[in-house]
Design an enzyme around this catalytic site. Structure first.
Site, PDB file in Angstrom:
ATOM      1  CD  GLU A  66      -8.163  -9.565   8.368  1.00 18.80           C
ATOM      2  OE1 GLU A  66      -9.313  -9.921   8.006  1.00 18.80           O
ATOM      3  OE2 GLU A  66      -7.915  -8.444   8.806  1.00 18.80           O
ATOM      4  CB  CYS A  73     -12.401  -7.417   7.816  1.00 17.09           C
ATOM      5  SG  CYS A  73     -11.267  -7.122   9.164  1.00 17.09           S
ATOM      6  CE  LYS A 133      -1.371  -1.362  -4.165  1.00 16.83           C
ATOM      7  NZ  LYS A 133      -2.537  -0.430  -4.003  1.00 16.83           N
ATOM      8  CD  GLU A 164     -16.579  -7.818   3.517  1.00 20.73           C
ATOM      9  OE1 GLU A 164     -15.904  -7.952   2.479  1.00 20.73           O
ATOM     10  OE2 GLU A 164     -16.082  -7.811   4.657  1.00 20.73           O
TER      11      GLU A 164
HETATM   12  P1  NAI Z   1      -9.286  -4.634  -2.710  1.00 22.62           P
HETATM   13  O1  NAI Z   1      -9.154  -6.015  -2.215  1.00 22.62           O
HETATM   14  O2  NAI Z   1      -9.470  -4.441  -4.164  1.00 22.62           O
HETATM   15  O3  NAI Z   1      -8.020  -3.768  -2.269  1.00 22.62           O
HETATM   16  C1  NAI Z   1      -7.185  -4.049  -1.171  1.00 22.62           C
HETATM   17  C2  NAI Z   1      -5.732  -3.832  -1.599  1.00 22.62           C
HETATM   18  O4  NAI Z   1      -5.393  -4.734  -2.647  1.00 22.62           O
HETATM   19  C3  NAI Z   1      -5.457  -2.435  -2.160  1.00 22.62           C
HETATM   20  O5  NAI Z   1      -4.156  -2.025  -1.799  1.00 22.62           O
HETATM   21  C4  NAI Z   1      -5.528  -2.665  -3.658  1.00 22.62           C
HETATM   22  O6  NAI Z   1      -4.818  -1.720  -4.398  1.00 22.62           O
HETATM   23  C5  NAI Z   1      -4.903  -4.031  -3.776  1.00 22.62           C
HETATM   24  N1  NAI Z   1      -5.282  -4.778  -4.990  1.00 22.62           N
HETATM   25  C6  NAI Z   1      -6.450  -4.726  -5.682  1.00 22.62           C
HETATM   26  N2  NAI Z   1      -6.401  -5.561  -6.744  1.00 22.62           N
HETATM   27  C7  NAI Z   1      -5.189  -6.149  -6.732  1.00 22.62           C
HETATM   28  C8  NAI Z   1      -4.539  -7.109  -7.558  1.00 22.62           C
HETATM   29  N3  NAI Z   1      -5.132  -7.638  -8.637  1.00 22.62           N
HETATM   30  N4  NAI Z   1      -3.289  -7.500  -7.250  1.00 22.62           N
HETATM   31  C9  NAI Z   1      -2.667  -7.007  -6.157  1.00 22.62           C
HETATM   32  N5  NAI Z   1      -3.218  -6.089  -5.351  1.00 22.62           N
HETATM   33  C10 NAI Z   1      -4.470  -5.663  -5.615  1.00 22.62           C
HETATM   34  O7  NAI Z   1     -10.450  -3.931  -1.928  1.00 22.62           O
HETATM   35  P2  NAI Z   1     -11.071  -2.475  -2.207  1.00 22.62           P
HETATM   36  O8  NAI Z   1     -11.341  -2.274  -3.658  1.00 22.62           O
HETATM   37  O9  NAI Z   1     -10.221  -1.470  -1.544  1.00 22.62           O
HETATM   38  O10 NAI Z   1     -12.445  -2.620  -1.432  1.00 22.62           O
HETATM   39  C11 NAI Z   1     -13.486  -3.391  -2.009  1.00 22.62           C
HETATM   40  C12 NAI Z   1     -14.143  -4.287  -1.005  1.00 22.62           C
HETATM   41  O11 NAI Z   1     -13.205  -5.157  -0.392  1.00 22.62           O
HETATM   42  C13 NAI Z   1     -14.786  -3.594   0.175  1.00 22.62           C
HETATM   43  O12 NAI Z   1     -16.036  -3.085  -0.155  1.00 22.62           O
HETATM   44  C14 NAI Z   1     -14.826  -4.702   1.174  1.00 22.62           C
HETATM   45  O13 NAI Z   1     -15.923  -5.551   0.918  1.00 22.62           O
HETATM   46  C15 NAI Z   1     -13.558  -5.462   0.933  1.00 22.62           C
HETATM   47  N6  NAI Z   1     -12.453  -5.050   1.843  1.00 22.62           N
HETATM   48  C16 NAI Z   1     -12.199  -5.784   2.953  1.00 22.62           C
HETATM   49  C17 NAI Z   1     -11.220  -5.368   3.836  1.00 22.62           C
HETATM   50  C18 NAI Z   1     -10.908  -6.105   5.063  1.00 22.62           C
HETATM   51  O14 NAI Z   1     -10.478  -5.510   6.044  1.00 22.62           O
HETATM   52  N7  NAI Z   1     -11.032  -7.420   5.085  1.00 22.62           N
HETATM   53  C19 NAI Z   1     -10.464  -4.145   3.628  1.00 22.62           C
HETATM   54  C20 NAI Z   1     -10.769  -3.476   2.400  1.00 22.62           C
HETATM   55  C21 NAI Z   1     -11.735  -3.931   1.567  1.00 22.62           C
END
Ligand code: NAI
Ligand code: MG
Length: 493
Positions: A251, A285, A176, A384
């Site tokens: 991660e 990250c 996904k 963050e």
């Molecule tokens: P997110 O954690 O919401 O999304 C990452 C993935 O998880 C996406 O594919 C999203 O559709 C999915 N997702 C979201 N809610 C979910 C749920 N309840 N159940 C299952 N899957 C779910 O992060 P988002 O909204 O893209 O970015 C928000 C913040 O997250 C960023 O500003 C940053 O701080 C952090 N982030 C950190 C990353 C890293 O590399 N560690 C990568 C992306 C975001």
């Protein structure tokens, strides 16, 4: 008419059960690029069923590990062939520099080749138990259907870090991707099919986190979730998977310290600080968002970093000369800009940046920003931001900086700049972070395991260790004594 992309399930394109699609935009121009299928429970059920039946098929189960390696190698070759197309599309979709995405696409095949090579090197062992007539050995088996949930910042790289070891170990997968970057992952699945992976081994359901993502996490036939994204979502996934006793590799976020000692080459360290926080517009990250400078070099470092930050060329990420593209979507821009405002209200001084730059495009651009007069008690230093915002703080002693650097919920990475060899090793040992870089920042390799400590994650990605995340260990006992079974009421060994 806008291009419409369907799910990729069981080796073919598959329209969403809901009939609905959602738009993906180019964050540099705000143009709509394409529409992707809005995945729901029903789509996830179909994808997991396809992955399950592929997992159980003779075609996949009976394939030797060596042959699985061949398929991964072929996929690597196809990525090489399509690198330019994939890099360009990642840039259009998430706004990262084309230069950066080209670099990522150039190393991505190495991940596939590395796990291709490891596929037939996963071994069990024979264990000498307390009875010479008992043969006891272990074997590592695939788990089943792995659910991979991936983010938008480095879509293909972060997906490959999961897919390569998962398939090498003999699992099948349902991905996904982030709702902001569906396209290259769909193309990647198509290439996997072209490489010869049987139908259903690689599936992609696009859509939103709380719909398609949540449906995947709660599906009963999923054997494991591998996730990269925010700590908040990671915590939800950890709770759900734990309640079903299945594993998860997570991660998550970071607030990594980048520490400059008085004995460092300050010019180099300043470049390392710039690379740590402004590369990829800080949307990584591992961003080195907390900078600690020894008081003897603090003024010089702040000066050098601010000067370079102010001269960063912000603009169209497709243009070679550009050094910083837009943030990936509107909510990211709002988040970054409200954090900087919050920092100022908490007492921070903006040395450079702190607002929107003058760019000829409509996108979500934000200026590289340096904050001083900050400390570990402020939210801009604790939380963050995931954007181009560095907070620089002075320190006096090694003990002080270790205390400040480790005083965080996160533990993903850390940088140390020093010419003192003993100090370098001492710091590497004392820092509470899964990765420590000395006189460099953002180095990564498929061979090197990485793991987030504390709230930065659970489980290991990359390296041999990551293969184990996608297998389960079975212990097998063979009685080689054909004589009569003695006392049946005791344990044997
Ligand atoms: P997110 O954690 O919401 O999304 C990452 C993935 O998880 C996406 O594919 C999203 O559709 C999915 N997702 C979201 N809610 C979910 C749920 N309840 N159940 C299952 N899957 C779910 O992060 P988002 O909204 O893209 O970015 C928000 C913040 O997250 C960023 O500003 C940053 O701080 C952090 N982030 C950190 C990353 C890293 O590399 N560690 C990568 C992306 C975001
Ligand atoms: Mg997009």
């Amino acid at each position: 008419m806008t291009l419409r992309l369907d799910h990729f399930i069981g080796g073919t394109w598959s329209a969403p059960a809901s009939g609905e699609y959602f738009a993906s935009t180019n964050p540099a121009t705000l143009d709509v690029l394409y529409e992707a299928a809005r995945g729901t429970d029903e789509d996830v059920r179909r994808a997991v069923a396809a992955a399950r039946s592929a997992f159980e098929s003779r075609q996949w189960r009976d394939l030797t590990a060596t042959k699985r390696g061949h398929l991964l190698r072929r996929l690597g070759d196809l990525v090489v062939e399509h690198a330019e197309e994939l890099a360009e599309f990642e840039t259009l979709d998430n706004g990262k520099l084309l230069r950066e995405m080209r670099g990522q696409l150039a190393t991505l095949p190495e991940y596939l080749y590395y796990y291709a090579g490891l596929a037939d090197k996963v071994q069990g062992s024979q264990i000498p138990t307390s009875s010479i007539t008992m043969l006891n050995y272990t074997q590592r088996e695939p788990l089943g259907v792995v659910g991979a949930i991936t983010p938008w910042n480095s879509p293909l790289t972060l997906t490959t870090s999961k897919l390569a070891p998962a398939l090498a170990a003999g699992n099948t997968i349902v991905i996904k991707p982030s709702e902001y970057t569906s396209r290259t992952i769909l193309r990647f699945a198509e290439l996997a099919s072209q490489a010869g992976f049987p139908d259903g081994v690689v599936n992609v359901v696009t859509g939103f986190g709380n719909e398609a993502g949540a449906a995947l996490v709660s599906h009963r036939d999923i054997a494991k979730i591998s996730f990269t994204g925010s700590t908040l979502t990671g915590a939800r996934i950890a709770a759900e998977t734990a309640s079903r006793f299945i594993g998860s590799t997570l991660e998550l976020g970071g607030k990594s310290p980048n520490i400059v000692f008085g004995d460092a080459d300050v010019a180099n360290a300043a470049m390392g600080v710039v690379a740590g926080i402004f590369a990829a517009a800080g949307q990584t990250c591992i961003a080195g968002s907390r900078v600690f400078a020894h008081r003897s070099v603090y003024d010089e470092l702040v000066e050098r970093v601010s000067e370079r930050a102010a001269s960063i060329i912000v603009g169209d990420p497709l243009v070679d000369a550009t050094e910083l593209g837009p943030l990936a979507f509107g909510a990211q821009l709002e988040k970054v800009s409200s954090y900087v405002d919050l920092g100022v209200s908490e007492g921070a001084t903006v040395r450079t940046g702190g607002g929107r730059p003058d760019v000829d495009l409509a996108g979500y651009f934000y200026s590289p920003t340096v904050l001083t007069d900050v400390d570990n008690s402020m939210r801009v230093v604790r939380e963050e931001i995931f954007g181009p915002v560095a907070a620089i703080m002075p320190f006096d002693t090694e003990d002080d900086v270790v205390g400040m650097a480790n005083d965080t919920d996160y533990g993903l990475a850390a940088g140390v700049w020093t010419q003192n060899l003993a100090r370098a090793h001492r710091m590497a040992r004392r820092l509470d972070a899964g990765t420590v870089w000395v006189n460099t920042y953002r180095a990564m390799s498929p061979m090197s395991p990485r793991q987030g400590f504390k709230s930065s994650g659970v489980g290991i990605e990359h390296g041999l260790e990551s293969m184990h995340e996608y297998t389960r260990l079975k212990s097998i006992w063979i009685n080689t004594d054909e004589g009569p079974v003695s006392d049946p009421f005791v344990m044997r060994g």
